[in-house]
Design an enzyme around this catalytic site. Structure first.
Site, short mmCIF file in Angstrom:
data_model
loop_
_atom_site.label_atom_id
_atom_site.label_comp_id
_atom_site.label_asym_id
_atom_site.label_seq_id
_atom_site.Cartn_x
_atom_site.Cartn_y
_atom_site.Cartn_z
N TYR A 171 -2.05 1.42 3.30
CA TYR A 171 -1.13 0.61 4.10
C TYR A 171 0.28 0.64 3.52
O TYR A 171 1.26 0.80 4.25
CB TYR A 171 -1.68 -0.82 4.14
CG TYR A 171 -0.85 -1.82 4.89
CD1 TYR A 171 -0.73 -1.77 6.28
CD2 TYR A 171 -0.20 -2.84 4.20
CE1 TYR A 171 0.02 -2.72 6.96
CE2 TYR A 171 0.55 -3.80 4.88
CZ TYR A 171 0.66 -3.73 6.26
OH TYR A 171 1.41 -4.66 6.93
N LYS A 175 3.57 2.09 5.42
CA LYS A 175 4.70 1.21 5.71
C LYS A 175 5.97 1.66 5.01
O LYS A 175 7.08 1.44 5.50
CB LYS A 175 4.35 -0.23 5.33
CG LYS A 175 3.34 -0.88 6.28
CD LYS A 175 3.81 -0.82 7.72
CE LYS A 175 3.01 -1.73 8.64
NZ LYS A 175 3.44 -1.62 10.06
#
Length: 305
Positions: A171, A175
């Site tokens: 993640y 991001k």
């Protein structure tokens, strides 16, 4: 809806629940016509709906706004193309793209398998790139036809992508990639009337209320700092024509706080007119680090004593 009609049209991905739903409702309240995207898989959206995109679109129209649902997978070329086409077919224009769709598969790095990595990077990073790619193609065509738009892109990054987060390597990497994508989009698409920014929200969603349960619980009374609706006013403004001149920026939004993030920039430097010898480097680097600001801690990492 209390907003006056602006004539603007926005698409919001992952808008069936959580932050995306809050953004869609806030945009509609500001008079923006909204394409509500959500893949609609899983146990159902807000209110238990198995078709969350339709539920949010109906909620908007029930409040006097204008919205249509889109259920395509925006991390595929066909789904992203149909997202832009839905806006153009329904309203004849597209003014803002709010990329929000995503999900988590948290693992410590040594337990993170390839499928978990690919799935998260696919949805978050490719799911930002493809809608942006197709929207940008439309805005470029508009500019070449002599109709330069006041177009806006609002991407969704995370504190994990800015500072790192223990147990979220996939993640965090995705991001961080969203931030770089935003910076490139801001630079490349300015000639087509596009302004691109990213928001790193802290709010209660299906993803965060499990991962950060202790900090995401709603209070019994008073200001609910973790309500996703707190993030939406910044998104609405960044998606508006009023945000002209603001591009290539990253903002943190949490509760009533908005922060301009100041990312990588050159700090203390040492230089000589020849190649460094390996035995020289250690002393020089330690000297640079003594003059540099302390790095922000990674989320979830032990604080230095």
């Amino acid at each position: 809806m209390t907003g006056t009609r602006t004539g603007r049209v926005a698409v919001v991905t992952g808008a069936g629940r959580g932050l995306g739903r809050a953004h869609a409702l806030a945009l509609a309240a500001a008079g923006v016509r909204v394409v509500v995207n959500d893949l609609g898989t899983g146990p159902g959206g807000e209110g238990g709906s198995a078709d969350p995109a339709r539920s949010v679109a109906d909620e908007i129209t029930g409040l006097g706004g204008e919205a249509v649902a889109h259920r395509g997978d925006i991390a595929t070329t066909g789904g992203a193309a149909s997202l832009v086409a839905t806006a153009l077919d329904a309203y004849g224009r597209l003014d803002a793209l709010v990329n929000n769709a995503g999900f988590l598969r948290d693992r410590m790095l040594v337990n993170l398998d390839e499928d978990d990595w690919d799935a998260v990077v696919h949805v978050h990073l490719k799911g930002h790139f493809l809608p942006l790619r197709h929207a940008a193609a439309h805005w470029r065509a508009e500019t070449k036809a002599g109709r330069t738009p006041e177009a806006r892109v609002v991407n969704t990054t995370s504190g994990a992508g800015l500072l790192g987060s223990v147990g979220q390597a996939n993640y965090a990497a995705a991001k961080a990639g969203v931030v770089a994508l935003t910076l490139v989009a801001a630079a490349e698409l300015a000639r087509y009337g596009v302004r691109a920014n990213a928001v790193a929200p802290a709010a209660r969603t299906r993803m965060t209320e499990r991962t950060f349960a202790a900090t995401m619980t709603a209070p019994e009374s008073g200001f609910d700092a973790m309500a996703p609706e707190n993030v939406s006013p910044l998104v609405v403004w960044l998606a508006s024509a009023d945000s002209a001149g603001v591009t290539g920026r990253v903002f943190e939004a949490e509760g009533g706080r908005i922060t301009v993030m100041e990312g990588w920039r050159r700090g203390p430097t040492t230089e000589k007119a020849e190649r460094w010898a390996p035995e020289e480097v250690g002393e020089e680097v330690r000297g640079l680090l003594r003059r540099a600001r302390e790095a922000e801690p990674v989320y979830g990492a032990p604080r230095p004593s």
